[in-house]
Design a protein around this motif. Structure first.
Motif, mmCIF file in Angstrom:
data_model
loop_
_atom_site.group_PDB
_atom_site.id
_atom_site.type_symbol
_atom_site.label_atom_id
_atom_site.label_comp_id
_atom_site.label_asym_id
_atom_site.label_seq_id
_atom_site.Cartn_x
_atom_site.Cartn_y
_atom_site.Cartn_z
ATOM 1 N N PHE A 99 -17.783 13.151 -23.163
ATOM 2 C CA PHE A 99 -19.168 12.907 -23.556
ATOM 3 C C PHE A 99 -19.661 13.795 -24.701
ATOM 4 O O PHE A 99 -20.775 13.590 -25.194
ATOM 5 C CB PHE A 99 -20.102 13.105 -22.350
ATOM 6 C CG PHE A 99 -19.909 12.103 -21.259
ATOM 7 C CD1 PHE A 99 -20.340 10.803 -21.413
ATOM 8 C CD2 PHE A 99 -19.289 12.471 -20.067
ATOM 9 C CE1 PHE A 99 -20.168 9.866 -20.393
ATOM 10 C CE2 PHE A 99 -19.117 11.545 -19.046
ATOM 11 C CZ PHE A 99 -19.549 10.237 -19.211
ATOM 12 N N GLY A 100 -18.881 14.786 -25.100
ATOM 13 C CA GLY A 100 -19.344 15.695 -26.137
ATOM 14 C C GLY A 100 -20.441 16.624 -25.662
ATOM 15 O O GLY A 100 -21.209 17.159 -26.481
ATOM 16 N N ILE A 101 -20.529 16.849 -24.356
ATOM 17 C CA ILE A 101 -21.554 17.707 -23.756
ATOM 18 C C ILE A 101 -20.865 18.907 -23.124
ATOM 19 O O ILE A 101 -19.914 18.744 -22.349
ATOM 20 C CB ILE A 101 -22.363 16.939 -22.692
ATOM 21 C CG1 ILE A 101 -23.124 15.780 -23.343
ATOM 22 C CG2 ILE A 101 -23.330 17.871 -21.960
ATOM 23 C CD1 ILE A 101 -23.770 14.835 -22.335
ATOM 24 N N GLU A 102 -21.336 20.099 -23.451
ATOM 25 C CA GLU A 102 -20.753 21.315 -22.870
ATOM 26 C C GLU A 102 -21.571 21.744 -21.658
ATOM 27 O O GLU A 102 -22.753 22.080 -21.791
ATOM 28 C CB GLU A 102 -20.707 22.448 -23.889
ATOM 29 C CG GLU A 102 -20.026 23.692 -23.351
ATOM 30 C CD GLU A 102 -19.831 24.758 -24.406
ATOM 31 O OE1 GLU A 102 -18.678 25.143 -24.656
ATOM 32 O OE2 GLU A 102 -20.846 25.203 -24.981
ATOM 33 N N LEU A 103 -20.953 21.736 -20.498
ATOM 34 C CA LEU A 103 -21.627 22.164 -19.285
ATOM 35 C C LEU A 103 -21.786 23.680 -19.284
ATOM 36 O O LEU A 103 -20.905 24.413 -19.741
ATOM 37 C CB LEU A 103 -20.836 21.729 -18.055
ATOM 38 C CG LEU A 103 -20.726 20.212 -17.826
ATOM 39 C CD1 LEU A 103 -19.903 19.933 -16.563
ATOM 40 C CD2 LEU A 103 -22.098 19.567 -17.709
ATOM 41 N N VAL A 104 -22.904 24.139 -18.736
ATOM 42 C CA VAL A 104 -23.219 25.560 -18.684
ATOM 43 C C VAL A 104 -23.118 26.043 -17.244
ATOM 44 O O VAL A 104 -23.743 25.460 -16.345
ATOM 45 C CB VAL A 104 -24.635 25.827 -19.228
ATOM 46 C CG1 VAL A 104 -25.002 27.301 -19.082
ATOM 47 C CG2 VAL A 104 -24.733 25.383 -20.683
ATOM 48 N N PRO A 105 -22.341 27.098 -16.974
ATOM 49 C CA PRO A 105 -22.241 27.601 -15.592
ATOM 50 C C PRO A 105 -23.590 28.102 -15.092
ATOM 51 O O PRO A 105 -24.359 28.716 -15.836
ATOM 52 C CB PRO A 105 -21.245 28.760 -15.697
ATOM 53 C CG PRO A 105 -20.499 28.516 -16.970
ATOM 54 C CD PRO A 105 -21.467 27.851 -17.888
ATOM 55 N N GLU A 106 -23.867 27.839 -13.824
ATOM 56 C CA GLU A 106 -25.100 28.335 -13.218
ATOM 57 C C GLU A 106 -24.928 29.722 -12.609
ATOM 58 O O GLU A 106 -25.827 30.560 -12.730
ATOM 59 C CB GLU A 106 -25.597 27.347 -12.159
ATOM 60 C CG GLU A 106 -26.932 27.715 -11.570
ATOM 61 C CD GLU A 106 -27.539 26.593 -10.744
ATOM 62 O OE1 GLU A 106 -28.270 26.909 -9.795
ATOM 63 O OE2 GLU A 106 -27.288 25.411 -11.043
ATOM 64 N N PRO A 107 -23.805 30.037 -11.938
ATOM 65 C CA PRO A 107 -23.659 31.378 -11.358
ATOM 66 C C PRO A 107 -23.534 32.455 -12.439
ATOM 67 O O PRO A 107 -23.139 32.185 -13.574
ATOM 68 C CB PRO A 107 -22.365 31.280 -10.536
ATOM 69 C CG PRO A 107 -22.060 29.837 -10.430
ATOM 70 C CD PRO A 107 -22.651 29.182 -11.622
ATOM 71 N N VAL A 108 -23.813 33.687 -12.041
ATOM 72 C CA VAL A 108 -23.588 34.845 -12.908
ATOM 73 C C VAL A 108 -22.105 35.202 -12.826
ATOM 74 O O VAL A 108 -21.543 35.342 -11.736
ATOM 75 C CB VAL A 108 -24.450 36.032 -12.450
ATOM 76 C CG1 VAL A 108 -24.136 37.272 -13.273
ATOM 77 C CG2 VAL A 108 -25.936 35.676 -12.544
ATOM 78 N N LEU A 109 -21.464 35.324 -13.976
ATOM 79 C CA LEU A 109 -20.041 35.667 -14.035
ATOM 80 C C LEU A 109 -19.919 37.167 -14.280
ATOM 81 O O LEU A 109 -20.394 37.683 -15.302
ATOM 82 C CB LEU A 109 -19.353 34.875 -15.149
ATOM 83 C CG LEU A 109 -19.513 33.348 -15.104
ATOM 84 C CD1 LEU A 109 -18.735 32.701 -16.247
ATOM 85 C CD2 LEU A 109 -19.072 32.782 -13.760
ATOM 86 N N VAL A 110 -19.275 37.866 -13.347
ATOM 87 C CA VAL A 110 -19.160 39.324 -13.402
ATOM 88 C C VAL A 110 -17.730 39.710 -13.743
ATOM 89 O O VAL A 110 -16.809 39.495 -12.951
ATOM 90 C CB VAL A 110 -19.577 39.965 -12.050
ATOM 91 C CG1 VAL A 110 -19.376 41.475 -12.098
ATOM 92 C CG2 VAL A 110 -21.019 39.619 -11.716
ATOM 93 N N GLY A 111 -17.536 40.248 -14.952
ATOM 94 C CA GLY A 111 -16.211 40.682 -15.362
ATOM 95 C C GLY A 111 -15.265 39.549 -15.664
ATOM 96 O O GLY A 111 -14.049 39.754 -15.719
ATOM 97 N N CYS A 112 -15.797 38.341 -15.860
ATOM 98 C CA CYS A 112 -14.949 37.181 -16.116
ATOM 99 C C CYS A 112 -15.734 36.151 -16.923
ATOM 100 O O CYS A 112 -16.953 36.275 -17.096
ATOM 101 C CB CYS A 112 -14.439 36.555 -14.809
ATOM 102 S SG CYS A 112 -15.749 36.117 -13.643
ATOM 103 N N ARG A 113 -15.061 35.147 -17.400
ATOM 104 C CA ARG A 113 -15.723 34.081 -18.147
ATOM 105 C C ARG A 113 -14.851 32.832 -18.130
ATOM 106 O O ARG A 113 -13.677 32.883 -17.768
ATOM 107 C CB ARG A 113 -15.974 34.519 -19.595
ATOM 108 C CG ARG A 113 -14.714 34.822 -20.379
ATOM 109 C CD ARG A 113 -15.045 35.285 -21.780
ATOM 110 N NE ARG A 113 -13.821 35.537 -22.552
ATOM 111 C CZ ARG A 113 -13.820 35.909 -23.840
ATOM 112 N NH1 ARG A 113 -14.981 36.070 -24.464
ATOM 113 N NH2 ARG A 113 -12.687 36.115 -24.462
ATOM 114 N N ILE A 114 -15.462 31.714 -18.543
ATOM 115 C CA ILE A 114 -14.679 30.486 -18.686
ATOM 116 C C ILE A 114 -14.789 30.013 -20.140
ATOM 117 O O ILE A 114 -15.690 30.422 -20.863
ATOM 118 C CB ILE A 114 -15.134 29.374 -17.728
ATOM 119 C CG1 ILE A 114 -16.574 28.955 -18.014
ATOM 120 C CG2 ILE A 114 -15.000 29.812 -16.287
ATOM 121 C CD1 ILE A 114 -16.974 27.727 -17.218
#
Length: 345
Positions: A330-345
């Motif tokens: 879809f050309g849409i980038e989903l945004v994570p809702e949780p807080v990421l601690v010491g990590c990322r996607i």
């Protein structure tokens, strides 16, 4: 005063049951203890992580190389106002669903649609928690904060100063302003807020905009959440999650995918369900991640779950696959809702 804890594993302190160890974990059973523990960490230049119910956080497998302050303050007070309204003051460490249940039992209306949401009360304005047509922003009067930079407690900071938006606020993603307590405006008529969410209206068999007994709304919301694996159950791996992992994208109306459900989100904008995008990108309920150790929930594709022996790396790999799939489709980038601690996607 803060209470040092023997165990330093962080996984058991999160609803995902993921995350490595911390150097030190202390419990803060009062607002004063929170301030004391944070000041001590700041004085010693110790890296600091604040943790409430662990329901909206993803902690790296490497853990936290510093001090974790677990906010465990409790206490509620009701102050009656004019025209059948009350002000409810709640300490940050109170279990959120316990607060909602107590309000419904006491005949206070307004919070019932926010039933079943895990976590602590202090996190609700940070995330501007919302569900089934109601957001904290509609009920929040003000908060007390500890300002780490100034080293002072700021009382009665108005909700208008917190930048409350869709699943966000000016407090999100930062740790220099720590919520110590919140104040909410509720009603005393034991009646719900207007039922705006179509699925909830159908469950209650009422027209959208209707008001119902708060207790009836709470039970209907809990029923819906259980059906989606969104009510915590230690025996059900479908609830070993951080809740909805991605926020619903807000898009210009002209950019919303054809056939996607949508709701108004401001002038020229619509909100599109992330779950619909995920499903229509080829991901089904139960879709497995690495080795089957993590998976999309069997009940709801928006929840990424730990099947019992997963790792944070496994979970993030699954999240990356889902986000990439939606981007490609879809050309849409989903945004994570949780807080990421010491990590990322």
């Amino acid at each position: 005063m803060p209470v040092p804890e023997v165990a330093t594993r962080l996984a058991p302190l999160t609803t995902l049951r993921l995350g490595g160890p911390a150097r030190t974990v202390v419990a803060a059973p009062s607002a004063e203890a929170v301030v004391e523990a944070v000041r001590a960490a700041d004085t010693s230049r110790e890296p600091l992580l604040l943790l409430g119910g662990g329901s909206n956080v993803v902690i790296a497998d490497e853990g936290w190389k510093g001090t974790v302050v677990r906010i465990a303050s409790t206490g509620r007070a009701v102050e009656h106002g004019e025209n059948g309204s009350v002000v409810l003051t709640v300490e940050a460490g109170e279990d959120w669903d316990g607060v909602v249940a107590a309000c419904v039992a006491d005949g206070l209306g307004g919070l019932e649609c926010l039933s079943g949401i895990p976590g602590r009360t202090g996190a609700t304005p940070v995330q501007n928690v919302g569900a089934y047509g109601v957001e904290i922003a509609e009920l929040l009067l003000d908060v007390d904060l500890y300002d780490r930079g100034a080293g002072v407690v700021r009382e009665h900071v108005p909700a208008e100063e917190l930048g409350l938006g869709y699943r966000t606020s000016a407090l999100k993603g930062r740790d220099d302003a720590i919520v110590l307590r919140v104040r909410l405006a509720l009603s005393t008529d034991a009646t719900s807020a207007p039922i705006r969410y179509p699925e909830l209206a159908r469950t209650l068999d009422v027209e959208p905009g209707s008001r119902v007994p708060a207790a009836a709304a709470r039970e209907a919301v809990l029923e819906l959440r259980r059906g989606k694996g969104m009510v915590l159950d230690a025996t059900d791996h479908d609830t070993w999650s951080a809740g909805s992992f991605f926020t619903n994208p807000v898009l210009p109306e002209a950019e919303a995918p054809e056939g996607a459900p949508r709701w108004p989100a401001g002038p020229g904008l619509v909100k599109v369900p992330a779950a619909w995008l995920i499903e229509h990108s080829g991901f089904r309920r139960g879709h497995p991640g690495p080795g089957g150790r993590v998976a999309l929930s069997d009940k709801h594709v928006l929840a990424l779950t730990n099947r019992g022996d997963g790792t944070t790396a496994d979970l993030l790999a699954l999240a990356s696959d889902v986000r990439r799939g939606v981007q490609e489709r879809f050309g849409i980038e989903l945004v994570p809702e949780p807080v990421l601690v010491g990590c990322r996607i």
